[in-house]
Design a protein around this motif. Structure first.
Motif, PDB file in Angstrom:
ATOM      1  N   LEU A 214       0.831  -1.208   0.000  1.00 39.60           N
ATOM      2  CA  LEU A 214       0.000   0.000   0.000  1.00 39.60           C
ATOM      3  C   LEU A 214       0.860   1.250   0.000  1.00 39.60           C
ATOM      4  O   LEU A 214       0.581   2.215  -0.707  1.00 39.60           O
ATOM      5  CB  LEU A 214      -0.921   0.006   1.220  1.00 39.60           C
ATOM      6  N   ILE A 215       1.901   1.248   0.832  1.00 38.05           N
ATOM      7  CA  ILE A 215       2.823   2.379   0.906  1.00 38.05           C
ATOM      8  C   ILE A 215       4.228   1.824   0.786  1.00 38.05           C
ATOM      9  O   ILE A 215       4.681   1.081   1.652  1.00 38.05           O
ATOM     10  CB  ILE A 215       2.679   3.154   2.225  1.00 38.05           C
ATOM     11  N   ALA A 216       4.907   2.188  -0.267  1.00 38.34           N
ATOM     12  CA  ALA A 216       6.281   1.736  -0.460  1.00 38.34           C
ATOM     13  C   ALA A 216       7.217   2.669   0.304  1.00 38.34           C
ATOM     14  O   ALA A 216       7.171   3.881   0.113  1.00 38.34           O
ATOM     15  CB  ALA A 216       6.640   1.733  -1.943  1.00 38.34           C
ATOM     16  N   GLN A 217       7.998   2.099   1.188  1.00 39.10           N
ATOM     17  CA  GLN A 217       8.986   2.902   1.903  1.00 39.10           C
ATOM     18  C   GLN A 217      10.084   1.984   2.416  1.00 39.10           C
ATOM     19  O   GLN A 217       9.913   0.785   2.533  1.00 39.10           O
ATOM     20  CB  GLN A 217       8.370   3.698   3.030  1.00 39.10           C
ATOM     21  N   HIS A 218      11.225   2.592   2.689  1.00 43.33           N
ATOM     22  CA  HIS A 218      12.342   1.849   3.237  1.00 43.33           C
ATOM     23  C   HIS A 218      11.998   1.341   4.634  1.00 43.33           C
ATOM     24  O   HIS A 218      11.278   2.007   5.382  1.00 43.33           O
ATOM     25  CB  HIS A 218      13.592   2.743   3.315  1.00 43.33           C
ATOM     26  N   THR A 219      12.521   0.187   4.965  1.00 50.70           N
ATOM     27  CA  THR A 219      12.347  -0.336   6.323  1.00 50.70           C
ATOM     28  C   THR A 219      13.368   0.359   7.217  1.00 50.70           C
ATOM     29  O   THR A 219      14.328   0.968   6.724  1.00 50.70           O
ATOM     30  CB  THR A 219      12.574  -1.853   6.363  1.00 50.70           C
ATOM     31  N   PRO A 220      13.201   0.289   8.533  1.00 51.51           N
ATOM     32  CA  PRO A 220      14.195   0.917   9.422  1.00 51.51           C
ATOM     33  C   PRO A 220      15.613   0.383   9.204  1.00 51.51           C
ATOM     34  O   PRO A 220      16.580   1.102   9.402  1.00 51.51           O
ATOM     35  CB  PRO A 220      13.686   0.557  10.818  1.00 51.51           C
ATOM     36  N   ALA A 221      15.737  -0.862   8.764  1.00 54.30           N
ATOM     37  CA  ALA A 221      17.061  -1.437   8.532  1.00 54.30           C
ATOM     38  C   ALA A 221      17.701  -0.927   7.242  1.00 54.30           C
ATOM     39  O   ALA A 221      18.909  -1.006   7.064  1.00 54.30           O
ATOM     40  CB  ALA A 221      16.972  -2.960   8.489  1.00 54.30           C
TER      41      ALA A 221
END
Length: 170
Positions: free
Chosen positions: A128-135
């Motif tokens: 739904l929302i593409a974003q980088h993971t915290p890692a």
């Protein structure tokens, strides 16, 4: 199966023989999916296992692809692996005797566009929302945009419509 990828398949015949079709489709060939990608590169690996289910042709469609999306936080590229497993039956959509894990799809079972089914499955498996993971390294650290807004003094804020009330006075 040696038919070209763009040629329609006979799902009825494939189901009768219990055939397995494996193909690789270039991601750049999916026009609707390309609109969602930062880079239309790579391949979608597909495995379709055909069989008969209560007299109807059916398939278990497995799709895997690595895609590059746009991170909605930093607008940089973010790579995601998409995976989908769909249980499809080529039957009238109003067929009620199908198990809940099967999805009825209409159309001509003798004229199956496998590429269109694969593109549909890839679109359904997009996050739904593409974003980088915290890692992962994001160009904008989480919370940085909020901090920028909070640090701005109130007197520096522009109010572009503040003068409108004076223009509306008679």
């Amino acid at each position: 199966m040696s038919t070209p990828p763009e040629r329609p398949l006979d799902a009825q015949g494939l189901a009768r023989s219990g055939a397995v079709v494996e193909r690789d489709f270039p991601i750049a060939g999916f026009a609707r999916l390309r609109d969602w990608l930062a880079e239309p590169t790579g391949l979608a690996a597909v495995r379709a296992e055909f069989r008969l289910h209560d007299g109807f042709p059916a398939t278990v469609l497995r799709v895997q692809a690595g895609v590059v999306l746009t991170c909605q936080r930093c607008l940089g590229p973010v790579r995601r692996e998409l995976e989908s497993v769909a249980h499809l039956v080529f039957a009238p959509e109003e067929t009620s005797e199908l198990p809940p894990e099967f999805e009825a799809i209409g159309g001509d079972a003798h004229n199956l566009d496998l590429a269109a089914l694969v593109e549909d499955e890839l679109l359904l498996s997009l996050p739904l929302i593409a974003q980088h993971t915290p890692a992962e390294a994001c160009a904008i650290p989480a919370g940085a945009a909020v901090a920028l807004v909070e640090e701005r003094p109130a007197e520096e804020m522009r109010r572009p419509f503040a003068g409108l009330k004076d223009l509306l006075k008679p």
